[in-house]
Design a protein around this motif. Structure first.
Motif, PDB file in Angstrom:
ATOM      1  N   GLU B 529     -10.511 -57.308  34.818  1.00  0.00           N
ATOM      2  CA  GLU B 529     -11.446 -58.192  34.474  1.00  0.00           C
ATOM      3  C   GLU B 529     -11.038 -59.336  35.896  1.00  0.00           C
ATOM      4  O   GLU B 529     -11.656 -60.394  36.199  1.00  0.00           O
ATOM      5  N   ALA B 535     -11.759 -62.545  42.806  1.00  0.00           N
ATOM      6  CA  ALA B 535     -12.303 -61.525  43.836  1.00  0.00           C
ATOM      7  C   ALA B 535     -13.497 -63.871  43.757  1.00  0.00           C
ATOM      8  O   ALA B 535     -14.273 -63.480  45.131  1.00  0.00           O
ATOM      9  N   LEU B 536     -14.083 -63.686  42.944  1.00  0.00           N
ATOM     10  CA  LEU B 536     -15.452 -64.750  42.322  1.00  0.00           C
ATOM     11  C   LEU B 536     -14.762 -65.210  43.274  1.00  0.00           C
ATOM     12  O   LEU B 536     -15.264 -66.551  43.163  1.00  0.00           O
ATOM     13  N   MET B 538     -11.800 -67.291  45.046  1.00  0.00           N
ATOM     14  CA  MET B 538     -11.973 -66.813  45.872  1.00  0.00           C
ATOM     15  C   MET B 538     -13.410 -66.584  47.137  1.00  0.00           C
ATOM     16  O   MET B 538     -13.708 -67.686  47.481  1.00  0.00           O
ATOM     17  N   SER B 539     -14.136 -66.750  46.558  1.00  0.00           N
ATOM     18  CA  SER B 539     -15.885 -66.252  47.252  1.00  0.00           C
ATOM     19  C   SER B 539     -15.927 -67.793  46.965  1.00  0.00           C
ATOM     20  O   SER B 539     -16.457 -68.124  47.824  1.00  0.00           O
ATOM     21  N   SER B 540     -16.017 -68.267  45.935  1.00  0.00           N
ATOM     22  CA  SER B 540     -16.244 -70.097  45.802  1.00  0.00           C
ATOM     23  C   SER B 540     -15.389 -70.392  46.008  1.00  0.00           C
ATOM     24  O   SER B 540     -16.144 -71.023  46.508  1.00  0.00           O
ATOM     25  N   SER B 542     -14.547 -70.236  49.300  1.00  0.00           N
ATOM     26  CA  SER B 542     -15.279 -69.954  50.342  1.00  0.00           C
ATOM     27  C   SER B 542     -16.840 -70.147  50.581  1.00  0.00           C
ATOM     28  O   SER B 542     -17.306 -70.295  51.819  1.00  0.00           O
ATOM     29  N   ARG B 543     -17.310 -69.987  49.690  1.00  0.00           N
ATOM     30  CA  ARG B 543     -18.479 -70.711  49.902  1.00  0.00           C
ATOM     31  C   ARG B 543     -17.984 -72.609  50.423  1.00  0.00           C
ATOM     32  O   ARG B 543     -19.273 -72.838  50.604  1.00  0.00           O
ATOM     33  N   LEU B 545     -16.937 -73.214  52.993  1.00  0.00           N
ATOM     34  CA  LEU B 545     -17.306 -73.546  54.113  1.00  0.00           C
ATOM     35  C   LEU B 545     -18.365 -73.712  54.867  1.00  0.00           C
ATOM     36  O   LEU B 545     -19.392 -73.980  55.941  1.00  0.00           O
ATOM     37  N   GLU B 546     -19.719 -73.204  53.722  1.00  0.00           N
ATOM     38  CA  GLU B 546     -21.313 -73.032  54.360  1.00  0.00           C
ATOM     39  C   GLU B 546     -21.503 -74.930  53.723  1.00  0.00           C
ATOM     40  O   GLU B 546     -22.133 -74.249  51.974  1.00  0.00           O
ATOM     41  N   GLY B 548     -23.879 -76.381  54.503  1.00  0.00           N
ATOM     42  CA  GLY B 548     -25.071 -77.235  54.586  1.00  0.00           C
ATOM     43  C   GLY B 548     -24.554 -77.828  56.373  1.00  0.00           C
ATOM     44  O   GLY B 548     -26.200 -78.615  56.611  1.00  0.00           O
TER      45      GLY B 548
END
Lengths: 471, 572, 445
Positions: B529, B535-536, B538-540, B542-543, B545-546, B548
């Motif tokens: 888990e 991973a989540l 890390m994803s958040s 990397s968010r 980076l975007e 807007g």
């Protein structure tokens, strides 16, 4: 001769009937439709076993060798028995448990029913994979929407991620087989298996192995199973343990052992070691469980690790033992899950610490608990006994040290007897002073399981003669 | 035909007076087995049923040995069932008689088995039914725990047996006992050693020998008829019976001496423990362990016929003694021998059967047990004989300690004489007393049967008598209190050799390991888990980076373009 | 031959003329929508009957009819949605839509860098207008971002094309040979950037989520399926059918870009709260998969890519159109998914099946698409890459099905206006669902 497609048409008709029922608001209940379909399918199956089955084949997308090809593989029949019977036996639990969105549940149930039968009779690998995945997805939703409130989200996601990875590696194996033999047909692949270079063969075997590790499951990929079982509704657990876990064994036998016996032979010792480790590990873990359902789930890992162990023994006796054990375990563990479900239903808990003395209040229930536990422990006359006997003989023949897994049997005896003691014996907690015994209707379900357990236990040759395993 | 013997006791109950059916079925079994043993005397017939293919066939064999055992089993069972009518009056009948029937049927099947596989099947069934029966009073925590302990401990033997089966089948490709014994020469020495040690472990655990004996005293928590059956002709006898059947195998492996040593050790320990105990049934339990140890010693000296004869004798007098304890328990509700002393029971009708029973236990002439001892010791060498004399002394001491304490002084205390209790007691008492006569014809039943009365027999009798006298002095005349310090020392000594707590510790250890593994498992589960969450996470990240912002988009495009150009230059 | 492109071109000119006339006569604008619809139908019919045009700058090859066929088919369906909502927008949109469709079909056919740039611009310019569909600040912002970033990419691409011309001396795909490698390869690299922008490949994708989110969902469906498909096909056309360059260079760059796209987009998709943004990222990840097929540059892989483009275009169109129905009912965040089922059963089924197809679950076409990609990867020996992709597919399955887990099936009817409009939309969704299952018949290797 019975056309195999008949086994698929009946559930398909069931699905249509369920949809029509919902659309027209007909008075007939969903359970009746499902039950009648299940009974008809079971009859067709038994009739077919007696007079023989007939395959069918027509191409769907010739360019990728995707055809609708149904046929029996050497080991289909025992697995089909589980696939045909289990959903019918699980229906009892579903009838009591499922009270919202029944139509949707039963449609999914029928989808998984259809797919479970279809997986075992598909000889085209794409077709096989389609049904394989359909089972997973239907189960994912069954756990997610009808599971136990607290953990169903987590359980379903975990189930999905693990088993989906197993499916993907299986898909990888299929694609590699296709790339090197040019066919998705299992029979064609089997004849042209020599064309596969040896390193690719290793990769394929490895892929299938991962699938088996996840699906059966074997350490360290087992951690989805206890959660999935606890999260699933009883009917789901019955199917999960009764059929889904068996898919791993089926795939391993069909695509691992039958196609690449030499590779299996070269990896035999380490794999047997892992299986023995899993056996002892899972029984130890089961000893510490307080939730009865979780305990049964761990013990089901134990039995599947025995099956894995003996599949890897690569000898005739062992393979027989594996299949007998797999079939027998399907019925026994199904029964234990139903018992766990009834426990929750009647007493409101499955926590072993909060139970006790139910033998006084629920003698009928107690009878079936003792029966089920004795059956799991391999008491002669019940179905696990011939399985275990053949398993250990086969395991010894392959690798004498494999008998170390017998220690796990001892541990299993210990925790099962403890569980029985804590549920049934000693004194009744005050809270449970007013509980009632299970109804005759429930007893009938358990009796159905028991009948199969006893038949296989006394006449294991029924199972052994029904398949033809060629290494 | 022979199968009918096994099936008959299984025939159902489901009616209120189920004991009648159980008893009737057992009588039929007894009669049939007597008929068979007379009809097939001296021959051996085999009935075989294919099970999983022909290699896994189940066969029953009718020979002198097996049919005699069948007669014994059905006879003792009949006695026990008769006694149960008295003892189990107030208990749930259906369940009791069903489980008893299963028990008896399994034991009959066991003694008649001609293949090791079938033997194993019934062996397990005997274990399971004894589990159910020991835990019959499921509301008593100790009874339940005892049942569990019995099954887990004997399961060690079952597992060893199963392993032995695997080894035998893979190497000889048969389960038939006679074929196995004929083809022993085909097995290499290490294999023989392996098989026979596994078989010995199986027998030791089933017959409650050292180091497995602790389950048997605990099993006294079950109803007394169950104990009687368990101790006499079924369950514990199965281990000895297995070794009797397979003794050529053990001899070929050269492990006889081990069995003798274990037997001597167990007998010694059991006698000491019996001496220390005050609970009537527990004393009997230790005496059973000791008697079985005698059988093992005989088997170890390749005297299977002697062991078998002792098995028969023991079945008779041991069930007799249990019945006596059962009557006392029902009528007086007391099992402690010191508590019984105050009841002054010497003049009750039980005292004579009890005296016969205890005398048999001590091996006094002219009871049947005396001849059994005589045939038992025939193969002993000098050291074994000397040790046996010592053990005989201890046996006499503890058995008459029990007798003198229970039947102490005359009084008017009456014990009601119930028909269903008295009949089996008297039958068994008279058989134990007079059964020694069989010894004359018994060598026609079993080959190699012999007995001798020599210098050691006399020495044994002497030591027994000394033991009885000491017991009389100490316990009947109640001089024990003066020897308090000695008793204290022996108590301490004996508590050292009882390692009940060790077994519990092993059990706890398993649970501990289980907890550790479960924790690890939970940890692993959380690791899975956790990796998902990482991973989540890390994803958040990397968010960010975007965001807007069009500038960063343009910069990203330019960076990408430059990177691709850079790669491109590598390839130019 | 009355090719589809002629139909569209003539149609759009006629449409503008009629629209002007209509404004004068102040007739209801419905007529324009009806005409647009019939133009699209006619184009689709002529595509099937006559195939594509084959002229100097635009040439048909093996797959063009199939690709343009499904492009027109999807455009037709998407326009059906616009048509149902036609009350909300001006008739100008109709013309822009046809322009965009025309551009997409021309991109597929372009056989020269000039014609390629022109057709790409045709889509882009029309798309700016489509994004700025209704007057609102957020749409304005999205459109502006799109314009600015898009200009940059076009400039880079034109620069690249000029470099290629410098290196090869020609701009026609078929006659490039004897090149001077320094300017040629550099030019090629810049063309990759331009086309990657169009097909939303990481790191040139960043505009996509913003623009997709800012636009009306129907337009998003168009952008993420038709428009993106055109970009990917152009990429394939240029690099597989046209250029005699060392394919190793292309393979390395493309595989890196594709894997980066799949991983990055999948990771980002997991953490989105808004359903639409999640779908936008998933659509980017899908492009990455198709890109893998192009990257391998062999016959099997390119066939796989073509088929994959088709499968994800259908599925993307389906999920965005289904989402359109939910969006109209204020289902924006994942937590709102509870109301999905009660809003529209068919749209729920559409979203669900579309998602399954995107996740590659059989028996939807998404599965066959992924199957084809994996076959091509494994026949080239990329076993480790396949394993890595398995992991990321798991990841994507996680967020795809996580989207559905808030869903609740309650039979109680929520007050939804079940009007004619909704019925049309549901009918269109059913058509797409059918395609989702029967489309596998087009799978070719």
């Amino acid at each position: 001769m019975i056309q195999l497609i008949g086994l698929l048409l009946l559930p398909a008709i069931g699905i249509l009937a369920l949809i029509l029922r919902a659309a027209t608001n007909a008075r007939i209940s969903e359970e009746k439709i499902v039950a009648s379909v299940a009974i008809a399918t079971a009859f067709l199956f038994f009739f077919g076993v007696i007079i023989g089955f007939n395959g069918i084949s027509f191409p769907i997308i010739p360019s990728i060798n995707f055809s609708f090809t149904l046929g029996l593989t050497g080991i289909s029949i025992p697995f089909l028995l589980l696939a045909v019977i289990m959903p019918a036996l699980g229906l009892w639990s579903a009838y009591k448990e499922i009270n919202k969105n029944k139509t949707l549940f039963y449609i999914l149930y029928m989808f998984s029913y259809l797919s479970m039968i279809a997986v075992f009779i598909s000889t085209n690998l794409i077709l096989f994979f389609i049904f394989w995945e359909t089972i997973l997805i239907s189960f994912f939703f069954i756990i997610m929407f009808w599971g136990e409130k607290e953990i169903r989200r987590k359980a379903s996601m975990k189930f999905l991620i693990f088993t989906q990875f197993g499916s993907l590696t299986l898909l990888g194996a299929f694609i590699l087989l296709f790339v090197y033999t040019g066919s998705f047909n299992i029979n064609v692949i089997a004849t042209s298996i020599q064309t596969i270079p040896s390193y690719v063969a290793y990769v394929i075997f490895f892929f299938v192995l991962i699938t088996a590790f996840i699906k059966m499951p074997i350490f360290p990929f087992h951690s989805w199973l206890p959660d999935a079982h606890v999260g699933a509704p009883t009917a789901g657990s019955v199917l999960l343990a009764g059929v889904l876990l068996k898919l791993g064994g089926y795939a391993l036998l069909l695509f691992g052992i039958m196609l690449f016996p030499t590779i299996a032979g070269s990896l035999q010792i380490p794999l047997i070691a892992i299986a023995v480790f899993t056996a002892i590990y899972s029984t130890l873990a089961a000893s510490a469980q307080k939730d009865f359902k979780r305990l049964v789930a761990y013990s089901s890992i134990f039995y599947m690790s025995l099956a894995f162990l003996v599949i890897m023994s690569l000898n005739y006796i062992g393979q027989n033992g594996a299949i007998v054990l797999i079939v027998s375990h399907g019925f026994i563990v199904g029964m234990l899950f139903v018992l766990a479900g009834l426990l929750k239903e009647k007493t409101g808990t499955r926590d072993l610490d909060k139970l006790g003395g139910l033998m006084l209040k629920m003698p009928l229930y107690a009878f079936f608990v003792i029966f089920g536990v004795l059956a799991t422990l391999g008491v002669p006359g019940l179905s696990n006994f011939p399985g275990e006997l053949l398993v250990f003989i086969g395991a010894y023949a392959a690798y004498p040290l494999a008998l170390l897994s017998l220690f796990a049997v001892l541990i299993a005896t210990n925790y099962y007897l403890s569980a029985v003691k804590r549920i049934l014996f000693v004194s009744v907690p005050k809270r449970l002073a007013k509980i009632k015994d299970i109804s005759p209707w429930d007893a009938m379900q358990l009796a159905m399981f028991s009948i199969f357990i006893v038949i296989i236990g006394i006449l294991p040759s029924v199972i052994v003669n029904s398949f033809n395993f060629v290494v | 035909m022979l199968a009918s013997l096994v099936i008959i006791p299984l025939i159902g109950e489901r009616v209120i007076k189920s004991y009648l059916i159980a008893i009737a079925a057992t009588i039929i079994s007894l009669v049939t087995s007597i008929i068979f043993s007379v009809a097939y005397f001296g021959t051996s017939i085999v009935e075989s049923f294919p099970w999983i293919g022909s290699a896994f066939s189940l066969s029953l064999i009718g020979s002198n040995l097996t049919l005699t055992s069948a007669v014994l089993v059905s006879f003792v069972s009949l006695m026990v069932l008769l006694f149960s009518v008295f003892y189990m009056k107030k208990e749930p009948q259906e369940r009791y008689y069903t489980e008893m029937s299963l028990f008896i049927a399994s034991m009959l099947g066991l003694v008649l088995s001609g293949s090791l596989l079938l033997f194993y099947i019934f062996w397990e069934l005997v274990g399971v039914s004894s589990y159910l029966l020991i835990g019959f009073w499921y509301k008593k925590e100790r009874a339940v725990a005892a049942g569990k302990k019995a099954l887990v401990m004997t399961r060690i033997g079952d597992v060893a047996f199963l392993a032995a089966l695997a080894v035998i089948f893979i190497n000889l490709n048969t389960f038939s006992i006679s074929t196995i014994l004929q083809s022993l020469t085909n097995l290499s020495q290490p294999l023989l050693l392996l098989i026979s040690s596994l078989i010995i472990i199986a027998a030791l655990s089933k017959s409650a020998q050292f180091p497995f004996y602790t389950w048997l005293p605990d099993a006294m928590e079950g109803p007394t008829p169950v104990s009687a059956l368990l101790h006499s002709a079924t369950m514990v006898a199965a281990g000895a019976y297995l070794l009797i059947l397979l003794s050529p195998l053990i001899t070929a492996a050269g492990l006889d001496i081990i069995i003798t040593i274990v037997g001597l050790l167990t007998a010694f320990l059991a006698a000491l423990l019996a001496l220390n105990n005050t609970h009537f049934k527990r004393i009997l339990a230790y005496s059973t362990i000791e008697s079985l140890a005698f059988m093992f010693m005989a088997i170890g000296t390749v005297n299977t016929a002697g062991a078998m004869f002792y098995l028969i004798t023991h079945a008779l007098f041991k069930s007799l003694l249990f019945f006596v304890s059962g009557v006392l328990a029902v009528t007086l509700g007391i099992q402690d021998i010191y508590a019984l002393r105050s009841k002054r029971l010497l003049s009750s009708w039980l005292s004579i059967p009890a005296a016969i029973g205890f005398a048999s236990l001590a091996g006094l002439p002219p009871f049947m047990s005396f001849f059994a001892h005589a045939s038992l010791t025939i193969g002993f060498n000098l050291y074994e004989s000397i040790l046996f004399v010592i053990i005989a002394f201890l046996t006499a001491l503890f058995s008459f300690r029990a007798f003198f304490l229970i039947f102490n002084k005359r009084s008017n205390q009456k014990i009601e004489m119930r028909f269903s209790a008295a009949i089996p007691i008297y039958i068994l008492a008279s058989l134990s007393a007079a059964g020694g006569a069989i010894v004359i014809v018994f060598n026609r039943v079993l080959l190699n049967f012999a007995y001798s009365i020599d210098i050691f027999t006399l020495a044994t009798i002497m030591s027994t008598i000394i033991g009885i006298v000491i017991a009389y002095e100490l316990f009947y005349l109640n001089r024990i209190d003066k020897l308090y310090s000695i008793r204290h020392i022996t108590d301490k000594l004996i508590s050292r050799i009882s390692y009940d707590s060790l077994i519990t510790d092993v059990g706890n250890l398993v649970v501990h390991m289980g907890n550790v593994v479960a924790k690890f498992d939970a940890l692993m589960s959380r690791f899975y888990e956790g990796s998902a969450y990482t991973a989540l996470f890390m994803s958040s990240k990397s968010r960010k980076l975007e965001n807007g912002d069009t500038h960063s988009y343009i910069i990203a495009i330019l960076i990408g373009a430059i990177a691709i150009l850079a790669v491109a230059t590598v390839f130019i | 031959m009355i090719n589809a492109e002629y139909v569209l071109f003539a149609g759009v000119l006629g449409l503008i003329a009629i629209d002007l006339l209509r404004r004068r006569l102040s007739v209801s604008k419905d007529i324009i929508h009806w005409i647009t619809l019939s133009i699209l139908i006619a184009a689709f019919a002529s595509e099937i009957l006559f195939g594509n045009l084959n002229v100097n700058f635009f040439a048909s090859i093996q797959y063009t009819q199939f690709i343009n066929g499904f492009i027109l088919f999807l455009s037709l369906i998407i326009y059906g949605f616009l048509f149902a909502d036609s009350k909300e927008f001006d008739t100008l949109i109709d013309a822009l839509f046809i322009f965009a469709v025309l551009g997409a079909t021309l991109v597929v056919l372009a056989s020269n860098f000039i014609s390629l740039i022109i057709s790409i611009e045709m889509i882009s310019i029309a798309s700016y207008g489509l994004v700025f569909f209704q007057k609102s600040n957020s749409r304005m912002e999205g459109a502006m971002k799109y314009v600015v970033v898009s200009f940059l990419s076009v400039i880079i691409m034109i620069f690249g094309v000029s470099l290629i011309f410098g290196g090869a001396g020609t701009l026609s795909f078929s006659s490039i040979s004897n090149v001077n490698y320094l300017p040629f390869i550099s030019g090629l690299a810049l063309v990759i950037v331009g086309l990657a922008f169009k097909s939303t490949i990481v790191p040139f994708h960043m505009w996509a989520p913003d623009v997709y989110e800012a636009s009306n969902s129907t337009i998003t469906a168009f952008l993420s399926s038709v428009s993106k498909a055109a970009g990917l096909v152009a990429m394939m056309r240029v690099f597989f059918f046209a250029l005699p360059v060392s394919s190793q260079f292309i393979e390395v760059i493309f595989v890196i870009l594709a894997v980066a796209t799949i991983f990055f987009a999948s990771f980002l998709a997991t953490v989105q709260d808004r359903i639409k943004r999640l779908l936008a990222y998933s659509s980017i990840a899908q492009a990455g998969f198709a890109f893998i097929g192009i990257a391998l540059l062999n016959y099997i892989a390119v066939s796989a890519a073509v088929f994959y483009i088709f499968t994800f275009a259908v599925a993307d169109a389906l999920v965005f159109l289904a989402y359109k129905i939910f969006e109209d009912n204020k289902i924006i965040y994942k937590n709102d998914a509870t109301r999905m089922f009660s809003t529209s059963k068919i749209a729920t089924a559409g979203l669900f099946l579309g998602i399954l197809s995107l996740a590659g679950v059989p028996p939807t076409i998404g599965f066959f698409g992924k199957l084809a990609i994996f076959v091509s990867l494994l026949s080239k020996g990329y076993i480790y890459l396949v394993l890595a992709l398995f992991v990321i597919i798991l990841f994507s399955t996680f967020y795809y099905l996580g989207l559905l887990r808030e869903m609740e099936f309650s039979s109680k009817k929520v007050a939804t206006k079940r009007n004619f409009k909704l019925k049309i939309k549901e009918a269109l969704i059913i058509i797409l669902i059918i395609t989702l299952f029967t489309g596998a018949a087009f799978a070719v290797f």
